[in-house]
Scaffold this motif. Structure first.
Motif, PDB file in Angstrom:
ATOM      1  N   SER A 158       0.811  -1.215   0.000  1.00  0.00           N
ATOM      2  CA  SER A 158       0.000   0.000   0.000  1.00  0.00           C
ATOM      3  C   SER A 158       0.843   1.264   0.000  1.00  0.00           C
ATOM      4  CB  SER A 158      -0.926   0.019   1.218  1.00  0.00           C
ATOM      5  OG  SER A 158      -0.167  -0.024   2.415  1.00  0.00           O
ATOM      6  N   SER A 159       2.141   1.143   0.220  1.00  0.00           N
ATOM      7  CA  SER A 159       3.045   2.285   0.145  1.00  0.00           C
ATOM      8  C   SER A 159       4.402   1.745  -0.232  1.00  0.00           C
ATOM      9  CB  SER A 159       3.116   3.023   1.489  1.00  0.00           C
ATOM     10  OG  SER A 159       3.582   2.155   2.511  1.00  0.00           O
ATOM     11  N   GLY A 160       5.294   2.628  -0.632  1.00  0.00           N
ATOM     12  CA  GLY A 160       6.567   2.110  -1.096  1.00  0.00           C
ATOM     13  C   GLY A 160       7.641   3.162  -1.129  1.00  0.00           C
ATOM     14  N   ARG A 161       8.693   2.843  -1.868  1.00  0.00           N
ATOM     15  CA  ARG A 161       9.795   3.782  -2.057  1.00  0.00           C
ATOM     16  C   ARG A 161      10.361   3.550  -3.442  1.00  0.00           C
ATOM     17  NH1 ARG A 161      14.310   1.220   2.069  1.00  0.00           N
ATOM     18  NH2 ARG A 161      15.190  -0.317   0.617  1.00  0.00           N
ATOM     19  N   GLY A 162      11.334   4.328  -3.820  1.00  0.00           N
ATOM     20  CA  GLY A 162      11.926   4.167  -5.146  1.00  0.00           C
ATOM     21  C   GLY A 162      10.899   4.478  -6.216  1.00  0.00           C
ATOM     22  N   ALA A 163      10.771   3.573  -7.197  1.00  0.00           N
ATOM     23  CA  ALA A 163       9.888   3.802  -8.333  1.00  0.00           C
ATOM     24  C   ALA A 163       8.435   3.903  -7.914  1.00  0.00           C
ATOM     25  CB  ALA A 163      10.057   2.678  -9.348  1.00  0.00           C
ATOM     26  N   PHE A 164       8.070   3.333  -6.751  1.00  0.00           N
ATOM     27  CA  PHE A 164       6.679   3.330  -6.310  1.00  0.00           C
ATOM     28  C   PHE A 164       6.362   4.488  -5.372  1.00  0.00           C
ATOM     29  CE2 PHE A 164       7.526  -1.069  -7.422  1.00  0.00           C
ATOM     30  CZ  PHE A 164       6.421  -1.390  -8.172  1.00  0.00           C
TER      31      PHE A 164
ATOM     32  N   LEU B 235      -4.498  -7.545  -5.658  1.00  0.00           N
ATOM     33  CA  LEU B 235      -4.664  -7.492  -4.207  1.00  0.00           C
ATOM     34  C   LEU B 235      -3.687  -6.482  -3.632  1.00  0.00           C
ATOM     35  CD1 LEU B 235      -5.585  -8.523  -1.423  1.00  0.00           C
ATOM     36  CD2 LEU B 235      -3.999 -10.445  -1.698  1.00  0.00           C
ATOM     37  N   VAL B 236      -4.212  -5.491  -2.920  1.00  0.00           N
ATOM     38  CA  VAL B 236      -3.384  -4.459  -2.306  1.00  0.00           C
ATOM     39  C   VAL B 236      -3.376  -4.680  -0.799  1.00  0.00           C
ATOM     40  CG1 VAL B 236      -3.045  -1.985  -1.957  1.00  0.00           C
ATOM     41  CG2 VAL B 236      -3.921  -2.829  -4.144  1.00  0.00           C
ATOM     42  N   HIS B 237      -2.175  -4.839  -0.247  1.00  0.00           N
ATOM     43  CA  HIS B 237      -2.053  -5.038   1.196  1.00  0.00           C
ATOM     44  C   HIS B 237      -2.379  -3.742   1.921  1.00  0.00           C
ATOM     45  CE1 HIS B 237      -0.039  -5.235   5.128  1.00  0.00           C
ATOM     46  NE2 HIS B 237      -0.264  -6.537   5.043  1.00  0.00           N
ATOM     47  N   ARG B 238      -3.356  -3.817   2.827  1.00  0.00           N
ATOM     48  CA  ARG B 238      -3.767  -2.627   3.562  1.00  0.00           C
ATOM     49  C   ARG B 238      -4.259  -3.047   4.936  1.00  0.00           C
ATOM     50  NH1 ARG B 238      -3.562   2.068   3.256  1.00  0.00           N
ATOM     51  NH2 ARG B 238      -4.835   2.020   5.121  1.00  0.00           N
ATOM     52  N   GLY B 239      -4.335  -2.052   5.813  1.00  0.00           N
ATOM     53  CA  GLY B 239      -5.072  -2.213   7.052  1.00  0.00           C
ATOM     54  C   GLY B 239      -4.312  -2.877   8.178  1.00  0.00           C
ATOM     55  N   ARG B 240      -5.094  -3.441   9.093  1.00  0.00           N
ATOM     56  CA  ARG B 240      -4.561  -3.984  10.332  1.00  0.00           C
ATOM     57  C   ARG B 240      -3.835  -5.304  10.094  1.00  0.00           C
ATOM     58  NH1 ARG B 240      -9.662  -5.119   9.331  1.00  0.00           N
ATOM     59  NH2 ARG B 240     -10.635  -7.044  10.124  1.00  0.00           N
ATOM     60  N   GLU B 241      -3.021  -5.686  11.079  1.00  0.00           N
ATOM     61  CA  GLU B 241      -2.252  -6.915  10.984  1.00  0.00           C
ATOM     62  C   GLU B 241      -3.157  -8.124  11.213  1.00  0.00           C
ATOM     63  OE1 GLU B 241       1.678  -8.980  13.119  1.00  0.00           O
ATOM     64  OE2 GLU B 241       1.075  -6.911  13.591  1.00  0.00           O
TER      65      GLU B 241
ATOM     66  N   ALA C 294      -8.772   1.809   3.522  1.00  0.00           N
ATOM     67  CA  ALA C 294      -9.377   0.503   3.815  1.00  0.00           C
ATOM     68  C   ALA C 294      -8.648  -0.135   4.987  1.00  0.00           C
ATOM     69  CB  ALA C 294      -9.327  -0.403   2.591  1.00  0.00           C
ATOM     70  N   GLN C 295      -9.401  -0.819   5.824  1.00  0.00           N
ATOM     71  CA  GLN C 295      -8.828  -1.369   7.050  1.00  0.00           C
ATOM     72  C   GLN C 295      -8.561  -2.868   6.956  1.00  0.00           C
ATOM     73  OE1 GLN C 295     -10.600   0.571  10.693  1.00  0.00           O
ATOM     74  NE2 GLN C 295     -12.075   1.270   9.165  1.00  0.00           N
ATOM     75  N   CYS C 296      -8.528  -3.372   5.733  1.00  0.00           N
ATOM     76  CA  CYS C 296      -8.146  -4.756   5.471  1.00  0.00           C
ATOM     77  C   CYS C 296      -7.631  -4.823   4.039  1.00  0.00           C
ATOM     78  CB  CYS C 296      -9.327  -5.710   5.673  1.00  0.00           C
ATOM     79  SG  CYS C 296     -10.639  -5.550   4.430  1.00  0.00           S
ATOM     80  N   PRO C 297      -6.981  -5.910   3.643  1.00  0.00           N
ATOM     81  CA  PRO C 297      -6.544  -6.028   2.253  1.00  0.00           C
ATOM     82  C   PRO C 297      -7.709  -5.877   1.282  1.00  0.00           C
ATOM     83  CG  PRO C 297      -5.484  -7.696   3.593  1.00  0.00           C
ATOM     84  CD  PRO C 297      -6.509  -7.039   4.470  1.00  0.00           C
ATOM     85  N   LEU C 298      -7.408  -5.321   0.131  1.00  0.00           N
ATOM     86  CA  LEU C 298      -8.416  -4.972  -0.866  1.00  0.00           C
ATOM     87  C   LEU C 298      -8.067  -5.625  -2.198  1.00  0.00           C
ATOM     88  CD1 LEU C 298     -10.640  -3.048  -2.159  1.00  0.00           C
ATOM     89  CD2 LEU C 298      -8.792  -1.388  -2.412  1.00  0.00           C
ATOM     90  N   THR C 299      -9.014  -6.361  -2.782  1.00  0.00           N
ATOM     91  CA  THR C 299      -8.814  -6.950  -4.104  1.00  0.00           C
ATOM     92  C   THR C 299      -9.770  -6.331  -5.102  1.00  0.00           C
ATOM     93  OG1 THR C 299      -8.167  -9.072  -3.130  1.00  0.00           O
ATOM     94  CG2 THR C 299      -8.747  -9.075  -5.462  1.00  0.00           C
ATOM     95  N   VAL C 300      -9.227  -5.854  -6.215  1.00  0.00           N
ATOM     96  CA  VAL C 300     -10.021  -5.291  -7.297  1.00  0.00           C
ATOM     97  C   VAL C 300     -10.027  -6.281  -8.454  1.00  0.00           C
ATOM     98  CG1 VAL C 300     -10.325  -3.348  -8.887  1.00  0.00           C
ATOM     99  CG2 VAL C 300      -9.379  -2.962  -6.593  1.00  0.00           C
TER     100      VAL C 300
END
Length: 316
Positions: free
Chosen positions: A120-126, A146-152, A297-303
């Motif tokens: 859900s966040s990054g560094r460099g090119a992202f 699938l985008v990793h997001r939210g709580r553990e 979003a407070q959990c992983p999100l799949t589009v």
């Protein structure tokens, strides 16, 4: 282009693809992707897209193995593979370093994947606009994203956003398959936008339609509730039959779509939605709804796009 010394050059077995960039979010995405690969009884392919000054005009070979840039790229994939195998020791993991534009290269690599996983966040090119990377890939990738997001370690049902569109039907197929693999219940949520109330003084009717926070009539009569219920039930009716093992229920709300989905994700382990919709979901991928979900979003999100190939396979 595969990096010199990279493992697993045959990507045919790599059904789950994760893009990493050396950030903690990328490492968490690698662990999540390993769990998805385990659910499917398949393999995981870790990729790092190496961007450097000449990438925009030519496809160049990677720097020499003893260069600092090459060593850094290898360390990124090594760390990600470690996180993946730490999360799921029995999953086969391969890795690859490619050079080029991240969006273009991920589009190509995703051709061989059943699922693309991003942080859900990054560094460099992202780092410049990770939200735009996720939006672009959700709109163009030939597989669900699938985008990793939210709580553990989120728990709860698989939450499916439905609106009656063809895209939400594709999302429903994916969500039911995911719920089956996870042994989780599924909740199909249909959010219909509230009726506009009287516009504030000095605001035109057109401006009022675009201004989300002005007073609205959020009530529903019996006919409204019946229509909303029917939309939600029809959206999952066929999938109930093909997945009789999944405990599925329907929920409807008359509310603003963005906050409703964000709030509902707090109780879910996965949120699944179509790439585009209609009604309250119009312009989802390119508009404010997708941006809000990618950021909050407070959990992983799949589009899921309606023309993506969805092959959530059971374990062998």
């Amino acid at each position: 282009m595969t990096a010199p010394g990279a493992q697993g050059e045959d990507r045919g077995e790599s059904r789950v693809l994760v893009a990493v960039d050396g950030s903690e979010a990328g490492a968490e995405a690698a662990a999540l992707a390993a769990r998805e690969a385990r659910l499917r009884g398949g393999a995981l392919h870790v990729v790092h897209v190496l961007a450097w000054p000449l990438m925009a005009t030519a496809r160049m070979p990677l720097p020499p193995p003893d260069s600092a840039l090459h060593q850094q790229a290898e360390q990124i994939v090594t760390d990600a593979v470690h996180r993946a195998t730490e999360a799921e020791p029995d999953v086969e993991v391969t890795w690859q370093i490619v050079i080029g534009q991240p969006l273009r290269e991920l589009d190509v690599l995703a051709q061989e994947a059943d699922l693309l996983v991003l942080g859900s966040s990054g560094r460099g090119a992202f780092a410049a606009a990770v939200g735009s990377v996720a939006v672009h890939m959700s709109a163009s990738a030939p597989c669900p994203v699938l985008v990793h997001r939210g709580r553990e370690a989120p728990e709860g049902p698989v939450l499916l956003a439905v609106d009656g569109s063809e895209d939400s039907d594709a999302a429903a197929a994916f969500a039911f398959a995911e719920a089956g693999l996870r042994g989780a219940p599924l909740v199909a949520l249909h959010v219909s936008p509230p009726r506009p109330g009287p516009a504030p003084a000095g605001m035109s009717a057109m401006d009022a339609l675009l201004f989300e926070d002005y007073p609205r009539d959020t009530g529903r009569d019996d006919a409204d509730r019946a229509r909303d219920q029917e939309v939600a039930e029809l959206a999952i009716a066929a999938h109930r039959k093909t997945h009789p093992d999944v405990r599925a229920s329907v929920r409807t709300e008359r509310a603003h779509v963005r906050p409703a989905l964000i709030d509902a994700s707090a109780d879910a382990q996965l949120l699944v939605l179509g790439a585009r919709g209609r009604g309250g979901f119009t312009g989802l991928l390119l508009g404010s709804v997708s941006q809000a979900l990618l950021q909050h979003a407070q959990c992983p999100l799949t589009v899921v796009r309606r023309d993506t190939a969805m092959t959530a396979r059971t374990a062998a």
